[in-house]
Write an enzyme that holds these catalytic residues in place. Structure first.
Site, short mmCIF file in Angstrom:
data_model
loop_
_atom_site.label_atom_id
_atom_site.label_comp_id
_atom_site.label_asym_id
_atom_site.label_seq_id
_atom_site.Cartn_x
_atom_site.Cartn_y
_atom_site.Cartn_z
N ASP A 127 0.84 -1.19 0.00
CA ASP A 127 0.00 0.00 0.00
C ASP A 127 0.89 1.26 0.00
OD1 ASP A 127 -2.20 1.65 0.10
OD2 ASP A 127 -3.18 0.63 1.76
N GLU A 172 -10.26 6.86 4.99
CA GLU A 172 -9.15 6.37 5.82
C GLU A 172 -9.18 7.00 7.22
OE1 GLU A 172 -5.46 5.53 3.73
OE2 GLU A 172 -6.39 6.07 1.85
C1 BGC Z 1 -5.15 2.98 0.57
C2 BGC Z 1 -5.45 1.93 -0.45
C3 BGC Z 1 -5.47 2.53 -1.82
C4 BGC Z 1 -4.16 3.24 -2.07
C5 BGC Z 1 -4.07 3.90 -3.42
C6 BGC Z 1 -3.94 3.78 0.21
O1 BGC Z 1 -3.78 4.84 1.09
O2 BGC Z 1 -4.97 2.38 1.83
O3 BGC Z 1 -6.67 1.31 -0.15
O4 BGC Z 1 -5.72 1.55 -2.76
O5 BGC Z 1 -3.96 4.23 -1.09
O6 BGC Z 1 -4.84 5.03 -3.48
C1 BGC Z 2 -3.77 9.54 -1.80
C2 BGC Z 2 -4.58 8.33 -1.46
C3 BGC Z 2 -3.86 7.58 -0.45
C4 BGC Z 2 -3.51 8.43 0.75
C5 BGC Z 2 -2.68 7.67 1.71
C6 BGC Z 2 -3.55 10.34 -0.56
O1 BGC Z 2 -2.85 11.50 -0.87
O2 BGC Z 2 -4.42 10.29 -2.74
O3 BGC Z 2 -4.80 7.55 -2.56
O4 BGC Z 2 -4.66 6.52 -0.07
O5 BGC Z 2 -2.84 9.59 0.36
O6 BGC Z 2 -2.35 8.36 2.88
#
Ligand code: BGC
Ligand code: BGC
Length: 823
Positions: free
Chosen positions: A321, A520
């Site tokens: 991830d 998140e």
């Molecule tokens: C998330 C994932 C996601 C990835 C790409 C991460 O922060 O935990 O679920 O697929 O970002 O955006």
């Molecule tokens: C991204 C997400 C990712 C996240 C992780 C964001 O800036 O756009 O895709 O999941 O950061 O912390």
């Protein structure tokens, strides 16, 4: 063998392997033999294997490592892909072509072509392996303006309808294909056990069996048959079941936290969906950010290799991830051999890809990472690419469905989403008002009624799903629009009045309330309740009820929350979850025919229990599987306790973190004389007639801080608690007010205060984060009543300044004490 020796070398100096008493395992140790075995159905023919072997033979180490690294389009140009042979790119939640989240679909396809052309350029002697692009198409192709937005997974869990899930997967695959993208980071197969978690809505259910029933269906929809090949030719994409494993098991539902559970619970609850995932031929699996028994999953060889690859025989690729490797013990975003040694085949290194490539090359050359591990990873990646049919597919714009813009938000897909909305509604109460007569005079109220962004939730256009207006949802239908259409079609009349103040007395009212979008960790809660400002529509319900107008409460939410006051106040209560772009599905069910007979069945069932109080451990008010049907209508109602069971939403000691005030609190910018006051919610924003600009900045987490650029004059930044605070005990105990600030330009005068107290401070500009400590006693000495603070923190500025606030909390660990001048 080298691989295991490396591991012993890592763990021996830490004493982890040696210090264990005989018979006991170190935390985070797994026993693969106790896990189920599956058969991965995807086969490769001899010709494909020979082709992969030939490529592998011809690839340089640089080309191999490049295949294993995935950069974000924010920070990776087509030229970078060419030069570093990157195997994949992604668009994270906030990325879009040309840095524009809202770039229109043709721009995405154009960029896909550019990456593809760069990756297949063999001019410099490379083998030229076509790149793949991953996206979070988690509820439809949800990063793209105009795409169909299906209900989020928790809502799909309520439908109990795997066949519907498969059709949604197929529609989503078509929309992804239209934009030339190959890979979705979906479905999330988490099994959330604590709905305070900000990602709980991404999971279908807290019940492993229900989640497991959906996985195969979604995979068939997205990827096609379990052993499907030439996915591109079939209009399919590759999927990623995530996040392996135990993401929904973290203590207190903390995102990216630690799952302190037994191996058996990890296997039986959180591992369950991976059976159907592997049997369904999932092409990729994403490792979790979280830890199990204190060890980060991204570095856990026992689980990634021992269980997933060896025992469960997963034959696709394991992707990590977003910079998750940087959280593994001993790693940074720039370097993490441990992740690859543990079994990660592709490292998601959005902005850190270049350092990652460099360090992986060096580590392989130095023998830290054995060559066979690299070859295994690259082979897995190439097999997935071969399965897609990528080697012979040509530029993205030339592939089936590419550029067919009519697929995005097509009438058929929208109809499917509307069906999903209908089937996901869960009715918790009905004393007889539902279904509504189509001839009714209907009032539609509540702050969520005409807000598609609220209905769509996080992971919509932007990462958090915030900063959007109606114009960002062309072709979508809000709940209000759907209700209006249905009632008018039936000969009735509808009026929208968010605050409930109607112009003509209605026969009935629908009041829409609920959560605001989040994704998140920004959605993590301390307790299962709405912040006070989101409960304002409950007052509207009570007022209408007092006027003898029947009230239907509709809740937009990513999770079950304590809402007993609303359940009591309304005559009927329907959970709409996060329904997405097709709000008309609500009206299909709520509005009956001219005689008030149902037009559609009401079949949705709770995908997880509904809580009795805001305390996560207080038991269920409605059990898993609960949901009234039309046959149950006209029930009596005994009022529920309105005691939330916890004092207020939020952690009493951490008032501002992750870019947000604690739940229920508010951050405001005020004029020194109190003549103007702006609440800081979405950023960027302006306050005090443009004199103060507020924007996001990173601190601890992305966008975890708020920056205030004051051009001149006096301004106050204040943090208000939902109810007066009593911190007399802390004041006596020598606790400090801790402010983590970054001062880029110091104001002429600054003071820090609380209600009725102002302590002058000197802020110097160092442009680095400093955790300042001010004794609470000092505030008391300057006149604050510590038993009843209406304002917990105030920073008053005079003159131009540029200050970023990272965190405000109570504690004792200051980096720099602010002197307490005599009052
Ligand atoms: C998330 C994932 C996601 C990835 C790409 C991460 O922060 O935990 O679920 O697929 O970002 O955006
Ligand atoms: C991204 C997400 C990712 C996240 C992780 C964001 O800036 O756009 O895709 O999941 O950061 O912390």
């Amino acid at each position: 063998m080298k691989f295991f020796r490396t591991f012993a070398q890592v763990c021996l100096p830490l004493g982890l392997c040696m210090a264990q008493p005989a018979g006991a395992d170190a935390p985070g140790t797994v026993h693969p033999a106790l896990w189920p075995q599956y058969r991965y159905p995807v086969t490769t023919d001899a010709a494909t294997e020979a082709r992969i072997a030939d490529l592998l033979r011809r690839m340089t180490l640089e080309e191999k490592i490049g295949q294993m690294v995935q950069g974000d389009i924010c920070c990776t140009t087509p030229d970078d892909v060419r030069q570093y042979h990157l195997g994949a790119v992604l668009n994270g939640g906030n990325s879009g072509p040309g840095g524009d989240d809202k770039a229109l679909a043709p721009e995405w396809l154009k960029l896909a072509d550019a990456y593809w052309a760069a990756s297949t350029d063999r001019l410099h002697g490379s083998v030229g392996i076509p790149v793949i692009w991953g996206t979070d198409a988690v509820h439809g192709h949800s990063n793209i303006i105009g795409a169909t937005l299906f209900p989020h997974n928790i809502a799909l869990g309520a439908t109990r309808d795997p066949a519907l899930i498969e059709r949604i997967g197929a529609a989503t695959a078509e929309e992804i294909r239209a934009t030339g993208i190959d890979w979705t980071f979906a479905p999330t197969v988490t099994v959330p056990q604590d709905y305070r978690w900000g990602r709980a809505y991404e999971g279908y259910s807290s019940d492993p069996a229900l989640v497991s029933r959906f996985v195969g269906a979604m995979l068939r929809g997205l990827q096609g048959p379990a052993n499907g090949h030439d996915l591109i030719a079939q209009g399919k994409v590759i999927a990623s079941t995530k996040h392996f494993i135990g993401d929904g098991a973290t203590t207190d539902g903390i995102d990216q936290g630690n799952a302190a559970i037994s191996e058996a619970a990890l296997r039986d609850i959180h591992g369950a969906p991976y059976g159907p995932a592997i049997k369904g031929g999932v092409a990729t699996i994403m490792a979790s950010f979280s830890s199990w028994q204190g060890r980060k999953m991204t570095g856990n060889a026992g689980l990634l290799t021992g269980v997933l690859k060896d025992r469960m025989q997963f034959g696709g690729l394991v992707v990590s991830d977003w910079n998750a490797h940087g959280q593994v013990e001993g790693c940074t975003n720039a370097s993490c051999a441990q992740a690859v040694l543990a079994g990660i085949d592709m490292v998601m290194a959005p902005d850190s890809w270049k350092d990652m490539v460099t360090s992986l090359i060096a580590q392989t050359r130095a023998g830290v990472i054995p060559m066979p591990r690299i070859d295994e990873a690259v082979t897995r990646i190439l097999r997935v690419k071969a399965r897609l049919g990528l080697f012979d597919a040509g530029a993205p714009s030339t592939r089936p469905l590419a550029g067919q813009w009519g697929l995005l938000g097509s009438p058929a897909h929208r109809e499917l989403a509307r069906e999903a909305v209908r089937k996901s509604l869960v009715m918790l109460k009905n004393t007889g008002v539902l279904p509504l007569r189509a001839t009714t005079r209907l009032l539609v109220a509540g702050d969520g009624a005409d807000d598609i962004s609220r209905a769509a939730g996080g992971w919509t256009i932007s990462w958090q799903g915030t900063g959007l207006t109606k114009a960002d949802f062309p072709g979508a239908t809000s709940l209000w629009q759907g209700l209006k259409q249905a009632v008018e079609a039936g000969g009735g009349h509808a009026e929208l009045a968010p605050d409930g103040h109607f112009t003509q007395r209605p026969d009935a009212a629908v009041v829409v309330f609920g959560e605001r979008p989040y994704a998140e960790f920004q959605g993590d809660l301390k307790s299962l309740q709405l912040t006070p400002e989101l409960t304002a529509p409950w007052e509207t319900m009570r007022r209408l009820h007092a006027q003898h107008i029947p009230v239907v409460a509709v809740m937009l939410t990513g999770r079950p929350l304590f809402v007993n006051p609303a359940l009591n106040a309304a005559d009927a209560f329907v959970v709409a979850w996060l329904p997405g772009s097709e709000g008309a599905g609500l009206a299909d069910v709520l509005v009956g025919d001219g005689k008030g007979r149902p037009r559609y069945a009401l079949t949705g069932k709770l995908p997880t229990a509904w809580p009795r109080t805001a305390r996560a451990d207080d038991g269920a008010l409605f059990p898993f599987g609960y949901g009234l049907t039309w046959h149950d209508h006209a029930r009596g109602w005994t009022n529920l306790s309105e005691d939330a069971g916890v004092a207020a939403a939020g952690d009493a000691r951490r008032w501002f973190a992750n870019g947000q005030p604690s739940s229920g609190w508010s951050l405001r910018v005020e004029a020194a004389d109190g003549s103007a006051s702006t609440r800081v919610t979405a950023v960027p924003a302006d306050a005090l007639g443009g004199r103060v600009h507020i924007s996001a900045r990173d601190f601890a987490v992305q966008e975890g801080a708020r920056r205030f650029t004051v051009t001149g004059g006096a301004a106050t930044i204040a943090l208000m608690p939902p109810a007066p605070l009593n911190i007399a005990r802390e004041t006596n105990g020598d606790v400090l007010l801790l402010l983590t600030l970054r001062v880029a330009q110091a104001p002429l005068h600054a003071s820090i205060g609380a209600t009725h107290a102002d302590v002058p401070v000197a802020l110097t500009e160092a442009d680095r984060w400093v955790r300042y400590g001010l004794p609470l006693k000092c505030l008391a000495a300057h006149g604050a009543d510590m038993t009843s603070l209406n304002e917990a923190f105030r920073l008053s500025i005079d003159g131009p300044g540029d200050i970023t606030i990272g965190e405000v909390r109570l504690g004792n660990d200051a980096e720099q004490m602010l002197p307490c001048p005599n009052p």
